[in-house]
Design a protein around this motif. Structure first.
Motif, PDB file in Angstrom:
ATOM      1  N   MET A   1      -3.218   9.864   2.000  1.00 22.44           N
ATOM      2  CA  MET A   1      -2.944   9.633   3.416  1.00 22.44           C
ATOM      3  C   MET A   1      -2.600   8.168   3.649  1.00 22.44           C
ATOM      4  O   MET A   1      -3.359   7.276   3.284  1.00 22.44           O
ATOM      5  CB  MET A   1      -4.157  10.030   4.260  1.00 22.44           C
ATOM      6  CG  MET A   1      -4.567  11.472   4.088  1.00 22.44           C
ATOM      7  SD  MET A   1      -5.271  12.146   5.601  1.00 22.44           S
ATOM      8  CE  MET A   1      -6.975  11.837   5.325  1.00 22.44           C
ATOM      9  N   ASP A   2      -1.448   7.926   4.230  1.00 19.41           N
ATOM     10  CA  ASP A   2      -0.964   6.560   4.430  1.00 19.41           C
ATOM     11  C   ASP A   2      -1.162   6.140   5.888  1.00 19.41           C
ATOM     12  O   ASP A   2      -0.402   6.546   6.763  1.00 19.41           O
ATOM     13  CB  ASP A   2       0.524   6.489   4.062  1.00 19.41           C
ATOM     14  CG  ASP A   2       1.011   5.052   3.973  1.00 19.41           C
ATOM     15  OD1 ASP A   2       0.205   4.131   4.241  1.00 19.41           O
ATOM     16  OD2 ASP A   2       2.188   4.852   3.642  1.00 19.41           O
ATOM     17  N   GLU A   3      -2.155   5.336   6.121  1.00 17.90           N
ATOM     18  CA  GLU A   3      -2.493   4.893   7.478  1.00 17.90           C
ATOM     19  C   GLU A   3      -2.304   6.016   8.490  1.00 17.90           C
ATOM     20  O   GLU A   3      -1.545   5.887   9.447  1.00 17.90           O
ATOM     21  CB  GLU A   3      -1.635   3.678   7.873  1.00 17.90           C
ATOM     22  CG  GLU A   3      -1.859   2.514   6.930  1.00 17.90           C
ATOM     23  CD  GLU A   3      -1.298   1.199   7.478  1.00 17.90           C
ATOM     24  OE1 GLU A   3      -1.235   1.057   8.707  1.00 17.90           O
ATOM     25  OE2 GLU A   3      -0.941   0.348   6.659  1.00 17.90           O
ATOM     26  N   PRO A   4      -3.011   7.130   8.274  1.00 16.29           N
ATOM     27  CA  PRO A   4      -2.708   8.307   9.078  1.00 16.29           C
ATOM     28  C   PRO A   4      -3.071   8.157  10.553  1.00 16.29           C
ATOM     29  O   PRO A   4      -2.522   8.845  11.391  1.00 16.29           O
ATOM     30  CB  PRO A   4      -3.554   9.411   8.432  1.00 16.29           C
ATOM     31  CG  PRO A   4      -4.661   8.694   7.751  1.00 16.29           C
ATOM     32  CD  PRO A   4      -4.099   7.374   7.327  1.00 16.29           C
TER      33      PRO A   4
ATOM     34  N   PHE B   1       2.155  11.235   5.649  1.00 19.77           N
ATOM     35  CA  PHE B   1       2.910   9.998   5.727  1.00 19.77           C
ATOM     36  C   PHE B   1       2.486   9.125   6.901  1.00 19.77           C
ATOM     37  O   PHE B   1       1.901   9.589   7.875  1.00 19.77           O
ATOM     38  CB  PHE B   1       4.405  10.298   5.810  1.00 19.77           C
ATOM     39  CG  PHE B   1       4.962  10.870   4.540  1.00 19.77           C
ATOM     40  CD1 PHE B   1       5.434  10.038   3.536  1.00 19.77           C
ATOM     41  CD2 PHE B   1       4.997  12.230   4.339  1.00 19.77           C
ATOM     42  CE1 PHE B   1       5.932  10.559   2.355  1.00 19.77           C
ATOM     43  CE2 PHE B   1       5.495  12.770   3.164  1.00 19.77           C
ATOM     44  CZ  PHE B   1       5.965  11.921   2.169  1.00 19.77           C
ATOM     45  N   GLN B   2       2.815   7.841   6.752  1.00 18.63           N
ATOM     46  CA  GLN B   2       2.438   6.845   7.747  1.00 18.63           C
ATOM     47  C   GLN B   2       3.052   7.162   9.111  1.00 18.63           C
ATOM     48  O   GLN B   2       2.408   7.039  10.132  1.00 18.63           O
ATOM     49  CB  GLN B   2       2.912   5.465   7.266  1.00 18.63           C
ATOM     50  CG  GLN B   2       2.458   4.298   8.110  1.00 18.63           C
ATOM     51  CD  GLN B   2       2.645   2.965   7.393  1.00 18.63           C
ATOM     52  OE1 GLN B   2       3.162   2.896   6.283  1.00 18.63           O
ATOM     53  NE2 GLN B   2       2.216   1.899   8.023  1.00 18.63           N
ATOM     54  N   ASP B   3       4.304   7.591   9.115  1.00 17.14           N
ATOM     55  CA  ASP B   3       5.022   7.795  10.368  1.00 17.14           C
ATOM     56  C   ASP B   3       5.089   9.296  10.671  1.00 17.14           C
ATOM     57  O   ASP B   3       6.022   9.972  10.287  1.00 17.14           O
ATOM     58  CB  ASP B   3       6.429   7.206  10.226  1.00 17.14           C
ATOM     59  CG  ASP B   3       7.141   7.144  11.562  1.00 17.14           C
ATOM     60  OD1 ASP B   3       6.667   7.783  12.515  1.00 17.14           O
ATOM     61  OD2 ASP B   3       8.168   6.457  11.634  1.00 17.14           O
TER      62      ASP B   3
ATOM     63  N   LYS C   1       0.838  -1.210   0.000  1.00 15.18           N
ATOM     64  CA  LYS C   1       0.000   0.000   0.000  1.00 15.18           C
ATOM     65  C   LYS C   1       0.872   1.258   0.000  1.00 15.18           C
ATOM     66  O   LYS C   1       0.628   2.190  -0.760  1.00 15.18           O
ATOM     67  CB  LYS C   1      -0.927  -0.016   1.222  1.00 15.18           C
ATOM     68  CG  LYS C   1      -1.824  -1.241   1.292  1.00 15.18           C
ATOM     69  CD  LYS C   1      -2.756  -1.201   2.475  1.00 15.18           C
ATOM     70  CE  LYS C   1      -2.056  -1.246   3.830  1.00 15.18           C
ATOM     71  NZ  LYS C   1      -1.313  -2.485   4.097  1.00 15.18           N
ATOM     72  N   THR C   2       1.897   1.246   0.843  1.00 18.00           N
ATOM     73  CA  THR C   2       2.805   2.391   0.875  1.00 18.00           C
ATOM     74  C   THR C   2       3.544   2.520  -0.456  1.00 18.00           C
ATOM     75  O   THR C   2       3.719   3.615  -0.983  1.00 18.00           O
ATOM     76  CB  THR C   2       3.803   2.252   2.041  1.00 18.00           C
ATOM     77  OG1 THR C   2       3.059   2.205   3.260  1.00 18.00           O
ATOM     78  CG2 THR C   2       4.764   3.420   2.096  1.00 18.00           C
ATOM     79  N   THR C   3       3.939   1.374  -0.991  1.00 21.66           N
ATOM     80  CA  THR C   3       4.602   1.367  -2.295  1.00 21.66           C
ATOM     81  C   THR C   3       3.722   2.016  -3.356  1.00 21.66           C
ATOM     82  O   THR C   3       4.170   2.879  -4.121  1.00 21.66           O
ATOM     83  CB  THR C   3       4.927  -0.088  -2.704  1.00 21.66           C
ATOM     84  OG1 THR C   3       5.746  -0.671  -1.691  1.00 21.66           O
ATOM     85  CG2 THR C   3       5.647  -0.139  -4.034  1.00 21.66           C
TER      86      THR C   3
HETATM   87 MG   LIG Z   1       2.616   1.049   4.684  1.00 15.34          MG
END
Ligand SMILES: [Mg+2]
Ligand SMILES: Nc1ncnc2c1ncn2[C@@H]1O[C@H](COP(=O)(O)OP(=O)(O)OP(=O)(O)O)[C@@H](O)[C@H]1O
Lengths: 269, 276
Positions: free
Chosen positions: A173-176, A94-96, A58-60
């Motif tokens: 939004m990546d797993e926000p 970003f996720q992090d 998913k992030t990719t």
């Molecule tokens: Mg990810």
């Protein structure tokens, strides 16, 4: 609402068009294909949830959409423009979050930083825009603090404010909300609803929380398999405004949730 | 202004309450005062030519500060400051350039490692030949010696900037200027500062060494000359002054570090579970 987007789709190209994206990391014997032939569109003012198991890519996928990673094959278009590097009309949360904010800058300066590159914005306009978007995420009075002085949920809201101030047409939004507590999470989910109502944006939301994908999405894209492909695109015809308690207790919601869950279950075996 | 800075630094380190502040100052200062008192009384009626009384040393120091301030102390400080400034600016600029272009860095690395291995003092005769006797030669020696720790640490710092940080910078299309000045260099600042700390100590050594060799001015020159002429009180006085200057430089530097790296302490405090 859905009617409207369908009409628009016929007039202009979708806000985001993803055609035949695949991604292979490494070469030769080391090569691992993560994404295989992903195709979908996202329309104006639409929220598209993307769900899939951890490690599915998913992030990719999001990095390919954001122009941060070149796909092995396939193309991404923002309206009519081919994405080869990060486009100006696109912002990423970003996720992090803890690593995505600059700890040496105040909250206000963090939000302002991306605006420095926007043409035709004076210093006062930049300042005002940042202040406004911090206010819209409920952090109007935290501008002078540093990110490390804030809780995780607040830091994530700063990251969201930074994206909003950038005024993108497409927000990724990546797993926000993955690393905040349940209460903060539902607050941030409702914040996302308010943002959607207020700003004209297409939102792509990656999540591994099925409930969240249905609650926030107009459509849910289910991704799975090796390499990962789109298994189903589930339309979510739940009217707005949506509410944590009433919406989530409707039969419709429960059915959609069960459906998405079964989709992921069957394809991951 | 500098005393104010020092006081603020001491205060900030001491914590919040005035009581604790006072306590910290007392803990830091009682031993030096005691040692000074012992030195004063033990040397009071010294007849040794090598170890004169502290009183006569302080008198010599007073004389030095009034009569040789402009002729020797100012030039020493000027050369030190100038050399250090050149080292800091060029060290950070070249370090950032090499850190941001890994290909260039790899090409230059063997050469840099070789040049870094040359002790700064070994350059003294070379610089003397090139620049002759005078300030330029001293500044060149200090700049050369102090350059390496700053440059190498800047490269290290820039190379270890978090991938996520770079990604944010890229996805928000920051200009090259903003990327370097507002993202990369601040991120690398903890390493850059520790390189600078090394350079400050190094440059104090180098200024004194350069004043021993073919010089007609400077604190190191006073020390060498007074030793040769058996003016022991002046010799000890210049040593004392060098110690004090080194100490003050260190305190000033700690203050700069305190301000510049506030965020760094905050982040570390947080990951250790405390609230910043
Ligand atoms: Mg990810
Ligand atoms: N730069 C890279 N080089 C090689 N492999 C990578 C790289 N980035 C990711 N991968 C691999 O690609 C796969 C998908 O990673 P990705 O981060 O896209 O998953 P994800 O769906 O976002 O997972 P999560 O839900 O845990 O965030 C993983 O197996 C990972 O090891």
């Amino acid at each position: 609402m859905t009617q409207l987007t369908v009409e628009k789709e016929q007039l202009v190209r979708p806000a985001l068009t993803v055609s035949g994206i695949s991604k292979t990391y490494g070469t030769g014997a080391e090569a691992r294909q993560i994404l295989g032939d992903i195709t979908f569109e996202a329309y104006d003012n639409e929220t598209v949830s993307i769900v899939g198991p951890s490690g599915a890519g998913k992030t990719t996928l999001l990095r390919c959409l954001a122009g941060l990673l070149e796909p092995t094959s396939g193309t991404v278009h923002l309206r009519d423009q081919l994405v080869t590097s990060p486009p100006e009309q696109l912002a990423v949360v970003f996720q992090d979050y803890s690593r995505s904010l600059m700890p040496w800058l105040t909250v206000q300066a963090n939000v302002e930083l991306p605006l420095r590159g926007k043409a035709g914005l004076t210093k006062t306009e930049r300042h005002e825009r940042a202040r406004e978007s911090l206010e819209s995420v409920g952090l109007g009075s935290s501008g002078k603090l540093y990110p490390w002085q804030l809780s995780g949920g607040m830091q994530q809201r700063v990251a969201i404010a930074r994206a909003l101030a950038y005024q993108p047409t497409v927000l990724l939004m990546d797993e926000p909300f993955a690393s905040v507590d349940a209460q903060t999470r539902s607050d941030l989910e409702d914040l996302t609803h308010r943002i959607k109502a207020r700003y004209n944006m297409t939102i792509l939301l990656v999540t591994h929380d099925i409930e969240e994908s249905v609650y926030l999405g107009d459509r849910v894209i289910v991704m799975s398999g090796t390499p990962t492909t789109v298994t189903e695109i589930v339309p979510v015809d739940i009217p707005y405004p949506r509410d944590q308690i009433t919406t989530k207790s409707t039969r419709e919601f429960a059915e959609l949730r069960a459906h998405v869950l079964s989709q992921i279950r069957t394809t991951t075996g | 202004m500098s005393t104010e800075a020092i006081v603020t630094a001491t205060r900030a380190r001491a914590g919040k309450t005035p009581k604790r502040r006072a306590l910290t100052i007392i803990t830091e200062i009682w031993l030096p005062i005691l040692l000074f008192a012992i030195w004063w009384f033990a040397s009071a009626d010294s007849t040794s030519i090598y170890f004169p009384s502290l009183q006569s040393i302080l008198e010599a120091l007073g004389e030095m500060l009034t009569q040789r301030f402009a002729s020797d102390i100012v030039p020493s400080l000027q050369n030190l400051g100038m050399g250090l400034l050149i080292a800091i600016v060029s060290g950070i600029a070249i370090g950032a350039l090499l850190g941001l272009s890994p290909g260039l860095y790899r090409a230059f690395q063997p050469l840099l490692e070789f040049m870094r291995a040359i002790p700064g003092v070994a350059l003294l005769p070379v610089m003397l030949v090139i620049f002759g006797i005078g300030s330029s030669m001293k500044i060149a020696v200090i700049a050369f010696g102090a350059f390496w720790p700053i440059m190498m640490n800047t490269v290290d710092g820039v190379l270890s900037v978090d991938g996520m940080t770079r990604e944010v910078s890229k996805s928000y299309r920051l200009s090259r200027f903003d990327h370097v000045l507002r993202v990369v260099l601040p991120a690398a600042s903890p390493q850059i500062i520790s390189g600078m700390r090394l350079s400050v100590s190094l440059s104090v050594i180098l200024i004194v060494a350069s004043e021993y060799i073919a010089s007609t001015e400077g604190i190191g020159y006073i020390e060498l000359m007074s030793a040769r002429m058996y003016q022991m009180d002046t010799m000890w006085a210049s040593l004392l002054l060098l110690g004090v200057l080194g100490y003050v430089a260190n305190v000033l530097f700690r203050y700069v570090e305190h301000v510049v790296l506030r965020w760094h302490r905050g982040v570390r405090g947080n990951t250790q579970g405390g609230q910043g």
